[in-house]
Design an enzyme around this catalytic site. Structure first.
Site, PDB file in Angstrom:
ATOM      1  N   ASP A 254       0.790   7.255  -5.818  1.00 28.93           N
ATOM      2  CA  ASP A 254       2.093   6.624  -6.017  1.00 28.93           C
ATOM      3  C   ASP A 254       3.111   7.368  -5.140  1.00 28.93           C
ATOM      4  OD1 ASP A 254       4.081   4.937  -6.812  1.00 28.93           O
ATOM      5  OD2 ASP A 254       3.683   5.098  -8.954  1.00 28.93           O
TER       6      ASP A 254
HETATM    7  C1  BGC Z   1       6.121   2.772  -8.314  1.00 28.35           C
HETATM    8  C2  BGC Z   1       4.927   1.946  -7.895  1.00 28.35           C
HETATM    9  C3  BGC Z   1       5.219   1.222  -6.617  1.00 28.35           C
HETATM   10  C4  BGC Z   1       5.619   2.228  -5.553  1.00 28.35           C
HETATM   11  C5  BGC Z   1       5.900   1.597  -4.203  1.00 28.35           C
HETATM   12  C6  BGC Z   1       6.666   3.620  -7.184  1.00 28.35           C
HETATM   13  O1  BGC Z   1       7.886   4.192  -7.497  1.00 28.35           O
HETATM   14  O2  BGC Z   1       5.748   3.586  -9.409  1.00 28.35           O
HETATM   15  O3  BGC Z   1       4.604   1.042  -8.914  1.00 28.35           O
HETATM   16  O4  BGC Z   1       4.097   0.477  -6.209  1.00 28.35           O
HETATM   17  O5  BGC Z   1       6.795   2.892  -5.985  1.00 28.35           O
HETATM   18  O6  BGC Z   1       7.035   0.860  -4.196  1.00 28.35           O
END
Ligand code: BGC
Length: 712
Positions: A254
């Protein structure tokens, strides 16, 4: 030698690490850091993948830098959070869960994938597979709700929809592995501390289903689980995902999660963080610059090996190859037409209507019969931007139909008077006048429609709420309207990304429709329901608590040794609240009235390798054609480990005209009745199991019979 072997053989360390890096472009902001110009990184091969970029021209221009101007010409993966639609928005995922319709789950994902692919996107960070029983957590909106069987069914349907056959759609990424939905006290990014049994019974099934459906990628959660951050969780990433489930796809961290291993307190520096993540099985570093900067040092310190780096690079290149990027790096960019977009709106209207849950409809006040004068009140009555819900990067801010617009279009002869009343979360000053103006509209109206709830940004990431009630001064507005309404019916349309705790609203509204955030066709879909063009059919995929202190409240509870007994003080209960939720999983009214009878089983015994058919007669005793969802639950009363009071094992739909009856049949496999035994391995345990069919997770409304599980 294969293309991938040749490339890996020709790559420098820095080019390899580039393939293991995903950097954010500044086209959508989904995290704390926004990168500057990325051209040099792409040309030098140190950035091999991007997120947050879309649009055919900009994607083609950027892709060209990789394909034509980098030494090895490897195309970029372009990722985006295509969560519930792209240019066209479908209902938010929790709302879609309420549809209980696998074909429609797939269809909306497929439509979103086509729009996103036309915008140059090759990967979505979806489906979100986190089962959640805590409405304080804002991200409950992104997932399947409280039940693991539903989570698994949605995961499979969504992966099929996004990816298509042989990845001719876009790559899906199941997230956030695992148990993110169980964060402590529903507080975003807090730790998770649950039993191994809960992990296995509740939180892993949706990921297993995504893997079985061929999901291309998986994202570990930001959170730690029992003291081990998921980004460094070797046991679950390597042992369970890669080992037990045989997952061969790409694991993507993530956003900045690898660097955050230092803050978790398990890595002293970036090299250690990078080594922990790579050793755990994470292939791509999203936004932490940990692999680019940290892995060379980790290599020197012998914390990782070049073979591990090569294996990760191979998985990334294999995904690019499977997506066809080497042969056509621009894929279907630019392929959508205006006619395609128009078709999506029809689908969004259908899905919108099917996702809403009618929680109350006293004296059949809905559907409305030719209202002459409507008072439309509330901060969400004409709020196009809020209808989008969270995660709607590519959809225009003003592109969603509002309730006001929907009513005007559907009821051209009615007089519709509209007042905001109060802002969604506004300060006190402006409201004094607003409430009085809104209340005055009630005079002379034959129906009052109240549109209240949350703003889109009150759910989603980093949007936990300790008080999941009506925000701001909206309760005051509602109280004033109920008082002014006198005997006139108040129809409440409630917008939210979670079940809200609104007992007073439920009590005083004549009808209450949980609309969630319905997306592009919000207002039209709502009006289709309240005018009776379509009968509501959504069922809540999550319990609605009566009070915050009940959380978590869900139907899969255990009996315990002292189950509630009002006649006995020393039993499991609250002194100041009922145990049951206000609305239970599966609740949802329509304009039909259904009666269940005549449960039939094709056999009274079931072996692990066997299947039985359970059927029930359903009669529509109401006055309208309507659709009903039939759920199949089981309960194992006596087992070597305790079992939940109800476990969902299937669901199906039936549409019946007024007065018509039909039969719904559901299959139950012996393997569906396996549960994690004392050692957590799947166990099929001979003995009696109760089977129930009916409309919701409420024993009083289910018809049941007992079967006997027998050895093969
Ligand atoms: C979120 C994810 C997301 C990623 C990319 C993160 O802050 O937890 O769910 O896919 O950002 O945008």
């Amino acid at each position: 030698m294969s293309r991938i072997d040749q490339l890996i053989g020709a790559m420098t360390l820095s080019e390899k690490l580039g393939q293991l890096t995903m950097t954010a472009a500044p086209y959508a902001v989904t995290g704390p850091f926004v990168a500057g110009d990325l051209s040099e990184g792409i040309k030098s091969g140190t950035i091999g993948n991007l997120l947050n970029l879309y649009g055919p021209e900009i994607v083609a221009r950027t892709q060209r830098l990789a394909v034509e101007e980098s030494r090895l010409g490897i195309p970029l993966l372009i990722g985006l959070d295509v969560i519930h639609g792209h240019r066209t928005l479908f209902p938010v995922p929790l709302a879609e869960a309420a549809m209980f319709d696998a074909a429609l789950w797939t269809e909306t994902a497929h439509a979103a994938a086509r729009e996103a692919a036309a915008d140059g996107v090759t990967m979505t960070f979806a489906p979100m597979c986190d089962v959640c029983r805590d409405p304080r957590w804002g991200r409950i909106v992104e997932g399947p709700g409280e039940d693991p069987f539903v989570g698994a069914a949605i995961a499979a349907a969504k992966v099929a929809g996004f990816q298509g056959k042989n990845l001719d759609g876009i790559a899906a990424c199941a997230k956030h592995f695992a148990a993110y939905g169980a964060v402590m006290a529903g507080r975003e990014y807090a730790s998770t501390d649950i039993s191994a049994r809960t992990l296995h019974e509740v939180h892993l099934a949706s990921f297993a289903a995504a893997v079985a459906a061929g999901v291309a990628a998986i994202m570990p959660a930001f959170t730690e689980l029992d003291g081990v951050p998921m980004t460094a969780n070797r046991e679950l990433l390597q042992g369970y995902l890669r080992g037990q489930l045989g997952f061969e796809g790409v694991i993507i961290s993530d956003y900045n999660a690898i660097a955050e291993l230092m803050r978790h307190g398990v890595a002293a520096d970036l090299a250690e963080a990078a080594a922990l993540a790579l050793n755990a099985g994470v292939d791509i570093d999203m936004m932490a610059e940990a692999y680019g900067d940290g892995l060379p040092v980790a290599l020197e310190r012998r914390l990782v090996t070049m073979d591990q780096i090569d294996a990760a690079v191979r998985r990334v290149l294999r995904l690019k190859e499977r997506l066809g990027l080497f042969d056509d790096p621009y894929r279907s960019a630019g392929a959508e037409s205006a006619a395609d977009l128009a078709k999506r709106r029809v689908l969004a209207r259908d899905a919108g209507a099917k996702s809403m849950v009618l929680l109350k409809n006293e004296k059949d006040v809905l559907p409305l019969t030719k209202p002459r004068r409507i008072a439309l009140i509330g901060p969400l009555a004409d709020a196009a931007q809020e209808m989008r819900g969270p995660w709607a990067a590519a959809a225009p801010l003003t592109g969603c139909a509002t309730v006001l617009e929907g009513l005007r279009a559907a009821l051209p002869d009615a007089e519709i008077e509209y007042a905001l009343g109060v802002a969604i979360d506004g300060g006190a000053a402006e409201e004094a006048g607003g409430i009085a103006i809104a209340a005055a509209l009630c005079d002379g109206a034959d129906v009052i429609i109240l549109c209240v709830g949350e703003a889109a940004n009150m759910s989603g990431e980093a949007a936990s709420r300790a008080h999941p009630h009506l925000p701001g001064q909206q309760q005051r507005l509602c109280d004033a309207i109920f008082e002014k309404a006198g005997g006139r019916p108040v129809i409440t349309i409630l917008f939210s990304g979670r079940p809200l705790i609104v007992p007073a609203l439920v009590e005083k509204s004549a009808a209450l429709l949980a609309a969630w955030f319905p997306g592009s066709e919000a207002g039209n879909a709502i009006v289709d329901l309240i005018t009776g063009k379509v009968s509501p059919s959504g069922c809540t995929p999550v319990s609605w608590p009566r009070a915050t202190g009940q959380i978590p409240v869900f139907f899969g509870e255990r009996n315990g040794g002292r189950p509630i007994n009002p006649a006995d003080h020393y039993t499991s209960k609250y002194l100041d609240s009922e145990n049951s939720p206000l609305f239970v999983f599966g609740d949802g009214l329509g304009y039909g009235r259904f009666a269940f009878s005549n449960l039939k089983l094709s056999a009274t015994t079931l072996a692990r390798s066997g299947t039985l058919a359970a059927s029930v007669d359903v009669a529509n005793e109401g006055g309208h054609t309507a659709e009903e969802t039939v759920f199949l639950f089981c309960h194992d009363r006596l087992a070597s480990v305790t079992r939940p009071l109800l476990e969902l094992k299937g669901f199906a739909k039936i549409t019946l005209a007024a007065g018509a009856r039909g039969t719904v049949t559901l299959a139950l496999k012996g393997t569906d009745l396996c549960f994690p035994g004392a050692d957590l391995a799947p166990l099929f345990e001979p003995g009696e199991v109760e089977i129930f069919l009916g409309p919701a997770a409420d024993r009083t409304r289910l018809v049941g019979a007992t079967i006997r599980l027998v050895a093969d």
